[in-house]
Design an enzyme around this catalytic site. Sequence first.
Site, PDB file in Angstrom:
ATOM      1  N   ARG A  98      28.807  28.359  36.583  1.00  0.00           N
ATOM      2  CA  ARG A  98      30.185  28.358  36.084  1.00  0.00           C
ATOM      3  C   ARG A  98      31.098  29.117  37.027  1.00  0.00           C
ATOM      4  O   ARG A  98      30.729  30.140  37.588  1.00  0.00           O
ATOM      5  CB  ARG A  98      30.226  28.995  34.694  1.00  0.00           C
ATOM      6  CG  ARG A  98      31.609  29.036  34.050  1.00  0.00           C
ATOM      7  CD  ARG A  98      31.499  29.294  32.569  1.00  0.00           C
ATOM      8  NE  ARG A  98      30.913  28.155  31.867  1.00  0.00           N
ATOM      9  CZ  ARG A  98      30.507  28.184  30.600  1.00  0.00           C
ATOM     10  NH1 ARG A  98      30.604  29.298  29.908  1.00  0.00           N
ATOM     11  NH2 ARG A  98      30.012  27.119  30.038  1.00  0.00           N
TER      12      ARG A  98
ATOM     13  N   GLY B  40      27.518  69.029  38.076  1.00  0.00           N
ATOM     14  CA  GLY B  40      28.162  69.357  39.335  1.00  0.00           C
ATOM     15  C   GLY B  40      27.434  70.420  40.133  1.00  0.00           C
ATOM     16  O   GLY B  40      27.863  70.781  41.229  1.00  0.00           O
TER      17      GLY B  40
ATOM     18  N   ASP C 162      28.458  64.761  42.162  1.00  0.00           N
ATOM     19  CA  ASP C 162      28.956  66.139  42.226  1.00  0.00           C
ATOM     20  C   ASP C 162      30.161  66.305  43.145  1.00  0.00           C
ATOM     21  O   ASP C 162      30.915  67.265  43.010  1.00  0.00           O
ATOM     22  CB  ASP C 162      27.845  67.077  42.721  1.00  0.00           C
ATOM     23  CG  ASP C 162      26.626  67.065  41.811  1.00  0.00           C
ATOM     24  OD1 ASP C 162      26.787  66.717  40.626  1.00  0.00           O
ATOM     25  OD2 ASP C 162      25.531  67.387  42.288  1.00  0.00           O
TER      26      ASP C 162
ATOM     27  N   HIS D  78      49.272  41.090  29.970  1.00  0.00           N
ATOM     28  CA  HIS D  78      49.638  42.505  29.934  1.00  0.00           C
ATOM     29  C   HIS D  78      48.466  43.439  29.692  1.00  0.00           C
ATOM     30  O   HIS D  78      48.642  44.662  29.745  1.00  0.00           O
ATOM     31  CB  HIS D  78      50.721  42.735  28.876  1.00  0.00           C
ATOM     32  CG  HIS D  78      52.076  42.276  29.322  1.00  0.00           C
ATOM     33  ND1 HIS D  78      52.457  40.952  29.284  1.00  0.00           N
ATOM     34  CD2 HIS D  78      53.127  42.949  29.859  1.00  0.00           C
ATOM     35  CE1 HIS D  78      53.693  40.836  29.753  1.00  0.00           C
ATOM     36  NE2 HIS D  78      54.119  42.028  30.114  1.00  0.00           N
TER      37      HIS D  78
ATOM     38  N   ARG E 253      36.204  27.636  33.834  1.00  0.00           N
ATOM     39  CA  ARG E 253      36.969  28.262  32.758  1.00  0.00           C
ATOM     40  C   ARG E 253      38.138  29.006  33.400  1.00  0.00           C
ATOM     41  O   ARG E 253      38.039  29.479  34.521  1.00  0.00           O
ATOM     42  CB  ARG E 253      36.114  29.257  31.971  1.00  0.00           C
ATOM     43  CG  ARG E 253      34.941  28.627  31.239  1.00  0.00           C
ATOM     44  CD  ARG E 253      35.399  27.791  30.052  1.00  0.00           C
ATOM     45  NE  ARG E 253      34.265  27.321  29.280  1.00  0.00           N
ATOM     46  CZ  ARG E 253      33.579  26.205  29.534  1.00  0.00           C
ATOM     47  NH1 ARG E 253      33.932  25.446  30.577  1.00  0.00           N
ATOM     48  NH2 ARG E 253      32.570  25.847  28.771  1.00  0.00           N
TER      49      ARG E 253
ATOM     50  N   GLN F 151      46.447  43.950  31.742  1.00  0.00           N
ATOM     51  CA  GLN F 151      46.254  44.579  33.044  1.00  0.00           C
ATOM     52  C   GLN F 151      46.958  45.929  33.153  1.00  0.00           C
ATOM     53  O   GLN F 151      46.664  46.720  34.051  1.00  0.00           O
ATOM     54  CB  GLN F 151      46.773  43.661  34.153  1.00  0.00           C
ATOM     55  CG  GLN F 151      45.910  42.441  34.361  1.00  0.00           C
ATOM     56  CD  GLN F 151      46.667  41.343  35.082  1.00  0.00           C
ATOM     57  OE1 GLN F 151      46.652  41.274  36.289  1.00  0.00           O
ATOM     58  NE2 GLN F 151      47.342  40.495  34.342  1.00  0.00           N
TER      59      GLN F 151
END
Length: 720
Positions: free
Chosen positions: A507, A212, A169, A602, A596, A604
């Site tokens: 990993r 809210g 809220d 792009h 990996r 991002q």
Amino acid sequence: MAKQQDTKKLFENLSGAGKSIGVLTSGGDAQGMNAAVRAVVRMGIYVGAKVYFIHEGYQGMVDGGDNIEEASWESVSSMLQVGGTVIGSARCKEFRSHEGRLKAAHQLVLRGITNLCVIGGDGSLTGANLFREEWSGLLEELVRQGLIDEEAAQNNSELHIVGMVGSIDNDFCGTDMTIGTDSALHRIIEVVDAIMTTAQSHQRTFVLEVMGRHCGYLALVSALACGADWVLIPEMPPEDGWEEHMCQKLSEASRMGVEAVLALLEASDSTPACVVSLCGNQAVRLPLMECVQMTQDVQKSMDEKNFEEAVRLRGRSFENNLNTYKLLSYHKADSELPNSSFNVAVLNVGAPAAGMNAAVRSAVRVGIKEGHKMFAVNDGFEGFYKGQIKEITWGDVAGWTGQGGSILGTKRTLPAKHLDKIAEQIRIHNINALLVIGGFEAFECLLQLYEARTSHEDFCIPMCMLPATISNNVPGTDLSIGADTSLNAIVETCDRIKQSASGTKRRVFIIETMGGYCGYLASVGGLAAGADTVYIYEEPFNIRDLQSNVEHLTEKMKTGIQRGLVLRNENSNENFTTDFIYQLYSEEGKGVFDCRKNVLGHMQQGGAPSPFDRNFGTKIAAKAIQWISRKLKESYKDGKVFANTEDTACLLGMRRRTMAFQPVVQLKDETDFAHRIPKEQWWLKLHPLMKILAKYKTSYDVSDSGQLEPVTQVRPKKAD
């Protein structure tokens, strides 16, 4: 230098040895609570304290037993991306009674817990403060009942409380934003964006109800972020006849968790209970009960229909949002608008950044309401010198707030080679002021235009720049439009990448981020995503550092930790490339983990802008146009505009808690032009924090950590 080093307050000098910290979440759950819990646990353990989960809020504290569990470093792994609260939350009637608090005190004394970090709403924090005030009396009662001895009472004589507000809220006074509010805004904006196409296709009007309770923050900020036509909130009841007006119109973060541990470690018997709040981009400590009282005063003011006072008590963030909404809320008929006879041009420069369109929309509409004629320039300064300039109206920017990229188009072209043609276009269109929205190139553009004033009088007009770049590498500002959307994209992608390996063996993921030479995205993204290591240009590293990082991660992966995350800024080192780091980790991790790699590229830049970037762009552009209006009036003499002083070519940026206009020429000395970054960057102070949370022993300067201050001090002086 030695003297300066001596005055630093280092986190590692704050000892938690012999101390026990309990962390609980209470009341309604909110996204981000887990990030706060993780930070409290790891920072507490880092300084040598014992940290306990208190499951199911105050109910777990009253019941004791397995509900109070010692936390380990590994027990908070993989918590960051989980919503809600993993330690549970419950509303506890029993804790509201004296007997319930007596039971809770007994459970804490049994475990030596005398430091509590409470994450919840105002009711939860008020209960914590009452518990603290009663503590000595509760211990005396436990001694009389024979439940504890005098020695236990003496050893646990002080109870320290720190609160963090967890509530979607955002109804707690003293903080700009509570834990969970930003996530709630994201959900609301996702829904609005999803129904917007239907609304536009069928010419329909949608009425959206949001949560809210008695606070209109979610509705107000959502209205700003999605460009709503009308908003109804308790703090601003509609005036008589609002139905007719509306129909007529329609027909037309983790840092707070760290600050909490610091506050507990530095607390004394005389220190009042505090709440860790967010003001601007700073964590501050405020007296808990002052904030609670102010929150209660808001409701009292609204009950008394003193809505102006209620808005003031809500705080500067709410007040600024409301004022911006009023600026953009409706468009008067052209005959009712003032006529300034000034022409203002708006353009985007550099790479696209989410939130640019929201800034342009805000600038255009505020400019029109100020009486100016607004002009849009396509494709930056390349379009400027080619004459791609046209008037833009109120209706032209409808629906722009939620659009990603740059609708105006943007290019990296600098004006230096085209000054004569740009000056000619300024004369042709009688441009009296410029608003430039963009990244480092925009900063360079404004500098070039300012320096060209000596040879071209046409550039002697008010010029303002708004920082908009995902790299957040512009001097003179702590934050840029677009950086928040990019961080969200990075963290979301990191979460998905880690989840993609669910069920597989151990990993490690090596992820490359953008940002040029600026490590903001990698560093802050790594902090938010729970990275084990981050490589950035601002913190040089060598092969020994790389080897140490691999060995550190290998040891961690031999425990119960299943996933590792390494972020590398694209220009962090020309030799230690992402491929090199991937191969090094793959070779050295054989038998323990596999690797990996991902280059985010792009993606991002994000798609639709985040709620923060929509609102930041909207508010900063409105402020810029108001500044331009003042400068135009000041510099208008003898029938024309002439502005040639330093303070008429400024960058508007966020500096700690305030928005500041700074002459671009004065920012030259603060800038590393070769690497396109500021010489000093505030977020570098957060980089050691990421290392600590990844279990590295490192130095962390907490000289700037929040100091307890009166609630009134966090409110700025009245702006122009």
